[in-house]
Design a protein around this motif. Structure first.
Motif, PDB file in Angstrom:
ATOM      1  N   ASN A  32      38.363  42.182  25.400  1.00 28.43           N
ATOM      2  CA  ASN A  32      39.314  42.853  26.295  1.00 28.43           C
ATOM      3  C   ASN A  32      38.873  42.670  27.753  1.00 28.43           C
ATOM      4  O   ASN A  32      37.707  42.889  28.094  1.00 28.43           O
ATOM      5  N   ILE A  33      39.836  42.280  28.648  1.00 29.15           N
ATOM      6  CA  ILE A  33      39.575  42.163  30.091  1.00 29.15           C
ATOM      7  C   ILE A  33      40.588  43.050  30.814  1.00 29.15           C
ATOM      8  O   ILE A  33      41.797  42.939  30.586  1.00 29.15           O
ATOM      9  N   LEU A  34      40.059  43.926  31.661  1.00 31.76           N
ATOM     10  CA  LEU A  34      40.906  44.828  32.450  1.00 31.76           C
ATOM     11  C   LEU A  34      41.117  44.229  33.837  1.00 31.76           C
ATOM     12  O   LEU A  34      40.149  43.853  34.515  1.00 31.76           O
ATOM     13  N   ILE A  35      42.406  44.092  34.261  1.00 28.19           N
ATOM     14  CA  ILE A  35      42.716  43.639  35.632  1.00 28.19           C
ATOM     15  C   ILE A  35      43.495  44.759  36.310  1.00 28.19           C
ATOM     16  O   ILE A  35      44.455  45.288  35.761  1.00 28.19           O
ATOM     17  N   VAL A  36      43.034  45.103  37.554  1.00 30.93           N
ATOM     18  CA  VAL A  36      43.632  46.238  38.263  1.00 30.93           C
ATOM     19  C   VAL A  36      43.960  45.791  39.693  1.00 30.93           C
ATOM     20  O   VAL A  36      43.076  45.286  40.411  1.00 30.93           O
ATOM     21  N   ASP A  37      45.237  45.989  40.072  1.00 32.49           N
ATOM     22  CA  ASP A  37      45.647  45.699  41.447  1.00 32.49           C
ATOM     23  C   ASP A  37      46.932  46.475  41.695  1.00 32.49           C
ATOM     24  O   ASP A  37      47.807  46.519  40.825  1.00 32.49           O
ATOM     25  N   ILE A  76      46.502  33.160  35.638  1.00 33.02           N
ATOM     26  CA  ILE A  76      45.237  32.410  35.606  1.00 33.02           C
ATOM     27  C   ILE A  76      44.478  32.664  34.295  1.00 33.02           C
ATOM     28  O   ILE A  76      44.025  31.729  33.637  1.00 33.02           O
ATOM     29  N   ILE A  77      44.386  33.925  33.939  1.00 33.59           N
ATOM     30  CA  ILE A  77      43.512  34.303  32.809  1.00 33.59           C
ATOM     31  C   ILE A  77      44.160  33.973  31.461  1.00 33.59           C
ATOM     32  O   ILE A  77      43.462  33.822  30.449  1.00 33.59           O
ATOM     33  N   LYS A 134      45.062  31.397  30.258  1.00 31.33           N
ATOM     34  CA  LYS A 134      44.544  30.146  29.701  1.00 31.33           C
ATOM     35  C   LYS A 134      43.309  30.379  28.816  1.00 31.33           C
ATOM     36  O   LYS A 134      42.863  29.484  28.124  1.00 31.33           O
ATOM     37  N   ILE A 135      42.765  31.586  28.885  1.00 26.14           N
ATOM     38  CA  ILE A 135      41.590  31.933  28.075  1.00 26.14           C
ATOM     39  C   ILE A 135      42.057  32.870  26.963  1.00 26.14           C
ATOM     40  O   ILE A 135      42.921  33.729  27.152  1.00 26.14           O
ATOM     41  N   LYS A 136      41.418  32.727  25.743  1.00 24.63           N
ATOM     42  CA  LYS A 136      41.765  33.589  24.593  1.00 24.63           C
ATOM     43  C   LYS A 136      41.102  34.946  24.759  1.00 24.63           C
ATOM     44  O   LYS A 136      39.976  35.161  24.320  1.00 24.63           O
ATOM     45  N   VAL A 137      41.830  35.806  25.492  1.00 25.29           N
ATOM     46  CA  VAL A 137      41.365  37.170  25.696  1.00 25.29           C
ATOM     47  C   VAL A 137      42.553  38.101  25.576  1.00 25.29           C
ATOM     48  O   VAL A 137      43.703  37.662  25.578  1.00 25.29           O
ATOM     49  N   ASN A 138      42.232  39.391  25.485  1.00 25.01           N
ATOM     50  CA  ASN A 138      43.286  40.407  25.451  1.00 25.01           C
ATOM     51  C   ASN A 138      43.298  41.076  26.822  1.00 25.01           C
ATOM     52  O   ASN A 138      42.336  41.735  27.213  1.00 25.01           O
ATOM     53  N   LEU A 139      44.396  40.898  27.579  1.00 24.60           N
ATOM     54  CA  LEU A 139      44.506  41.425  28.934  1.00 24.60           C
ATOM     55  C   LEU A 139      45.049  42.836  28.918  1.00 24.60           C
ATOM     56  O   LEU A 139      46.018  43.144  28.231  1.00 24.60           O
ATOM     57  N   ILE A 140      44.370  43.710  29.712  1.00 26.21           N
ATOM     58  CA  ILE A 140      44.864  45.068  29.927  1.00 26.21           C
ATOM     59  C   ILE A 140      45.174  45.177  31.420  1.00 26.21           C
ATOM     60  O   ILE A 140      44.260  45.085  32.257  1.00 26.21           O
ATOM     61  N   LYS A 141      46.441  45.383  31.783  1.00 27.93           N
ATOM     62  CA  LYS A 141      46.874  45.364  33.183  1.00 27.93           C
ATOM     63  C   LYS A 141      47.121  46.786  33.644  1.00 27.93           C
ATOM     64  O   LYS A 141      47.728  47.579  32.928  1.00 27.93           O
ATOM     65  N   ALA A 142      46.639  47.097  34.828  1.00 24.49           N
ATOM     66  CA  ALA A 142      46.842  48.433  35.420  1.00 24.49           C
ATOM     67  C   ALA A 142      47.187  48.264  36.893  1.00 24.49           C
ATOM     68  O   ALA A 142      46.610  47.407  37.586  1.00 24.49           O
ATOM     69  N   HIS A 143      48.092  49.101  37.411  1.00 22.91           N
ATOM     70  CA  HIS A 143      48.553  48.972  38.798  1.00 22.91           C
ATOM     71  C   HIS A 143      47.930  50.026  39.708  1.00 22.91           C
ATOM     72  O   HIS A 143      48.271  50.116  40.877  1.00 22.91           O
ATOM     73  N   SER A 144      47.026  50.852  39.168  1.00 25.23           N
ATOM     74  CA  SER A 144      46.317  51.843  39.985  1.00 25.23           C
ATOM     75  C   SER A 144      45.041  52.245  39.267  1.00 25.23           C
ATOM     76  O   SER A 144      44.841  51.939  38.070  1.00 25.23           O
ATOM     77  N   GLY A 145      44.199  52.980  40.001  1.00 20.71           N
ATOM     78  CA  GLY A 145      42.960  53.439  39.390  1.00 20.71           C
ATOM     79  C   GLY A 145      43.207  54.403  38.252  1.00 20.71           C
ATOM     80  O   GLY A 145      42.555  54.350  37.198  1.00 20.71           O
ATOM     81  N   PHE A 146      44.166  55.309  38.479  1.00 21.62           N
ATOM     82  CA  PHE A 146      44.470  56.287  37.421  1.00 21.62           C
ATOM     83  C   PHE A 146      45.060  55.610  36.184  1.00 21.62           C
ATOM     84  O   PHE A 146      44.751  55.951  35.049  1.00 21.62           O
ATOM     85  N   ASP A 147      45.943  54.587  36.433  1.00 19.32           N
ATOM     86  CA  ASP A 147      46.539  53.841  35.318  1.00 19.32           C
ATOM     87  C   ASP A 147      45.457  53.103  34.543  1.00 19.32           C
ATOM     88  O   ASP A 147      45.457  53.037  33.302  1.00 19.32           O
ATOM     89  N   ALA A 148      44.477  52.555  35.275  1.00 18.22           N
ATOM     90  CA  ALA A 148      43.382  51.827  34.625  1.00 18.22           C
ATOM     91  C   ALA A 148      42.529  52.762  33.787  1.00 18.22           C
ATOM     92  O   ALA A 148      42.108  52.435  32.667  1.00 18.22           O
ATOM     93  N   MET A 149      42.231  53.958  34.299  1.00 16.72           N
ATOM     94  CA  MET A 149      41.433  54.920  33.549  1.00 16.72           C
ATOM     95  C   MET A 149      42.142  55.300  32.237  1.00 16.72           C
ATOM     96  O   MET A 149      41.504  55.408  31.171  1.00 16.72           O
ATOM     97  N   LYS A 157      39.393  28.164  39.838  1.00 15.06           N
ATOM     98  CA  LYS A 157      38.266  27.577  39.097  1.00 15.06           C
ATOM     99  C   LYS A 157      37.062  28.507  39.110  1.00 15.06           C
ATOM    100  O   LYS A 157      36.383  28.693  38.107  1.00 15.06           O
ATOM    101  N   ILE A 158      36.851  29.093  40.342  1.00 10.74           N
ATOM    102  CA  ILE A 158      35.708  30.005  40.431  1.00 10.74           C
ATOM    103  C   ILE A 158      35.929  31.215  39.550  1.00 10.74           C
ATOM    104  O   ILE A 158      35.024  31.658  38.831  1.00 10.74           O
ATOM    105  N   LEU A 159      37.153  31.767  39.576  1.00 13.03           N
ATOM    106  CA  LEU A 159      37.456  32.945  38.764  1.00 13.03           C
ATOM    107  C   LEU A 159      37.287  32.639  37.275  1.00 13.03           C
ATOM    108  O   LEU A 159      36.645  33.405  36.518  1.00 13.03           O
ATOM    109  N   LEU A 160      37.851  31.529  36.831  1.00 12.92           N
ATOM    110  CA  LEU A 160      37.755  31.174  35.401  1.00 12.92           C
ATOM    111  C   LEU A 160      36.315  30.929  34.992  1.00 12.92           C
ATOM    112  O   LEU A 160      35.879  31.305  33.901  1.00 12.92           O
ATOM    113  N   SER A 161      35.571  30.285  35.886  1.00  9.67           N
ATOM    114  CA  SER A 161      34.165  30.019  35.580  1.00  9.67           C
ATOM    115  C   SER A 161      33.400  31.320  35.407  1.00  9.67           C
ATOM    116  O   SER A 161      32.617  31.483  34.448  1.00  9.67           O
TER     117      SER A 161
END
Length: 626
Positions: A6-11, A23-24, A26-41, A113-117
């Motif tokens: 699991n990868i959490l992305i917050v913005d 971007i992400i 392309k990698i076999k991961v499970n994305l968890i997207k949040a639009h705020s700090g409270f949403d991410a928590m 590239k840097i992010l994926l690496s």
């Protein structure tokens, strides 16, 4: 199946989230997207995260605050954080980021590239961490299982040791030479030796001389095959020979585990049973009697050895079915035999006689009887019985029957001769002696009329009286020898005359109940009269009776004579005694009429004599009740 990390992305800017997702993906991961700090928590609570990518500049709760709060709730399971930030930030912010859990920074605009690496690095680190955790968990599980196994093994060893020590059968461990290394208490008990004694001995020391070679041969086979199971003879410490059943297995090249059980009593019972079966077979052979058993469900038969001799059937030709037996049954007896074998009612089955034909053509008579056995529900399941060759007995019976016929015919002839002699003597007494005495009486009358001498007249009168008494005696003897009254007036008159004489002689009261107009032949009447005479004579001699009842009547086509008294009765041994000639004679006379004679005790006291014979019986012999 492994789960995706699991990868959490917050913005707080939607375009940035979509860009990161593009971007992400392309990698076999499970994305968890949040639009705020409270949403991410909210979305990450309770979720294992491999990486969190968080924008630093967000309203209400910035990236540092989110990272600090999120990791403060994950004790021992900190989430690595990559912060996204502008190209310029202060050193204070940098330190603050690392304190909140940051592991790296990526400056905007983002280099894919840097992010994926960097993501690949953290995913690898996460996978390694998860592998280590899994291995640790597996190791702990294995350690727990090993602990359980060790505990179970210890318990098993304790149970095994307890079983060995308390087993009812002897348990021993020996080497390849038979020397004992371990024995339990039962082994000591059945051998008679103590544990210390046995541990200084070998199996060979317990083997009797006469069976040692056979036992050693069994142990040699065990060395080769690794398994032994046999009944062997051992020598007890007290010197007696005993049978053990021994089961052993090869544990290694130098160790054998064995179990021994004393079966001496079982062996003795087997030997006794075998001896009993041998004796039974001998007895059956001597008596020409075989035993059999039929399963009522399968209709299969089991035979003893003697059955094959009784039926003259080879063991090879007998398959347990009825077909081979039917081949030797006499054709006239097959139906009766088949019915008997099919009988299934509970209890004893009716006995049957039938004939079988042996290979040499001789006909043998078989007597068979049996009984039905039932199961616990009462259903017939088995029929058992015996079959005996009675051919010799049949021959003896036939010879005996022939002899009895001859004896009876002889008895009839003797009785006929006796009766003829009685008639002849009676006639001579009546015609010769009676007439002579009558003439003497007439002459004495003539002399009395012509004599005047008183003394001579007295003597003549005495002689005349004596002659008259003698004439009466002759008449009485004549009547007893051959009652003429039977021929003149019939049986009922003869019985009445005789009983009146009987009453006068004995003082015993006799009550008659005779049916009139009984058409009985003179010959039969004389026989009935003689039975009546013998019966009353026996009553006088033995019964101590004071009253006799005599009945003569017709029932259907039979004549019945019944004589009862109020005396002391008669016991069974006297009735059956071979020395009771009077009873035997009466039975013989009854048999000559084709009738039956019986004598038994009255319930209220006294005895009853009963004669029954057919009214129109034609003379001839039938052995009815002898």
């Amino acid at each position: 199946m492994n789960k995706l990390p699991n990868i959490l992305i917050v913005d707080d800017i939607l375009e940035n989230l979509l860009y990161l997702e593009a971007i992400i993906n392309k990698i076999k991961v499970n994305l968890i997207k949040a639009h705020s700090g409270f949403d991410a928590m909210e979305k990450s609570r309770g979720v294992e995260l491999a990486l969190a990518i968080i924008d630093v500049r967000m309203p209400n709760m910035n990236g540092y605050e989110l990272a600090t709060k999120m990791n403060s709730e994950r004790i021992g399971d900190k989430v690595p954080v990559i912060f996204l930030t502008a190209n310029f930030f202060s050193e204070v912010e940098l330190i603050r980021g690392y304190n909140s859990g940051a592991v790296d920074y990526i400056f905007k605009p983002i280099d894919k590239k840097i992010l994926l690496s960097k993501i690949h690095v953290f995913i690898d680190l996460y996978e390694q961490k998860r592998t280590i955790a899994d291995n640790a968990m597996q190791l702990k599980k294995s350690a727990d299982e090993l602990s359980i196994v060790n505990s179970s093994l210890k318990q098993s060893e304790e149970k095994y040791r307890s079983y060995i020590d308390n087993a009812p059968d002897g348990v021993f461990i020996s080497d390849e030479t038979g020397k004992y290394y371990e024995v339990n208490a039962a082994a000591c008990t059945i051998s008679g030796y103590s544990k210390e004694e046995l541990l200084h001995m070998s199996i060979h020391d317990l083997l009797p001389e006469d069976s040692r070679e056979n036992s050693l041969d069994q142990f040699r086979k065990m060395n080769n095959s690794g398994i032994l199971k046999a009944d062997l003879m051992f020598k007890h410490k007290d010197g007696t020979k005993r049978w053990f059943t021994v089961a052993a297995i090869k544990l290694s090249n130098t160790r054998f585990l064995g179990f021994a059980k004393d079966i001496t009593e079982h062996k003795q019972a087997e030997e006794a049973l075998q001896e009993s079966e041998t004796n039974l077979a001998k007895a059956q052979r001597i008596a020409h009697i075989g035993s059999w058993e039929k399963d009522l469900e399968t209709n299969m038969l089991k035979w003893s050895k003697e059955m094959f001799n009784v039926f003259d059937i080879n063991t090879e030709s007998f398959n347990g079915k009825i077909d081979p037996i039917l081949k030797v049954i006499h054709p006239e007896d097959i139906i009766d035999f088949t019915k008997s074998m099919s009988f299934r009612d509970k209890g004893n089955t009716p006995s049957i006689e039938y004939r079988v034909i042996h290979k040499d053509g001789t006909v043998h008579y078989i007597f068979e009887e049996g009984s039905i056995e039932v199961d616990e529900t009462g259903n017939p399941v088995k029929k058992i019985g015996t079959s005996q060759d009675i051919t010799e007995r049949k021959k003896i019976e036939e010879e005996l029957r022939s002899s009895l016929t001859q004896l009876h015919q002889l008895g009839e002839y003797i009785e006929k001769v006796r009766e003829e002699e009685r008639v002849a003597i009676s006639r001579e007494l009546h015609d010769d002696l009676g007439q002579a005495l009558t003439a003497v009486k007439i002459d004495l009358g003539t002399i009395r009329r012509n004599v005047t001498d008183d003394e001579v007249l007295l003597r003549v009168n005495k002689a005349s009286v004596l002659v008259s008494e003698t004439i009466k005696t002759v008449q009485r003897l004549t009547a007893r020898l051959r009652p003429q009254i039977i021929d003149d007036l019939g049986l009922d008159a003869a019985i009445e005359w005789y009983t009146n004489e009987f009453i006068l002689r004995t003082g015993i009261e006799v009550k008659l109940k005779i049916e009139s107009d009984l058409d009985i032949s003179p010959e039969a009447s004389h026989i009935v009269f003689r039975i009546m005479q013998e019966s009353l004579t026996n009553i006088v001699r033995h019964s101590k009776a004071t009253h006799v009842s005599l009945g003569l009547n017709k029932s259907d086509e039979f004549i019945n004579l019944t004589i009862s008294d109020n005396g002391i009765g008669i016991n069974e041994p006297e009735i059956k005694s071979k020395r009771s000639f009077g009873i035997i004679s009466m039975k013989e006379r009854a048999a000559s009429l084709g009738g039956t004679f019986d004598i038994y005790n009255e319930k209220k006291g006294g005895a009853i004599i009963s004669l029954k014979f057919p009214l129109n019986y034609k003379r001839g012999y039938e052995n009815i009740n002898l």
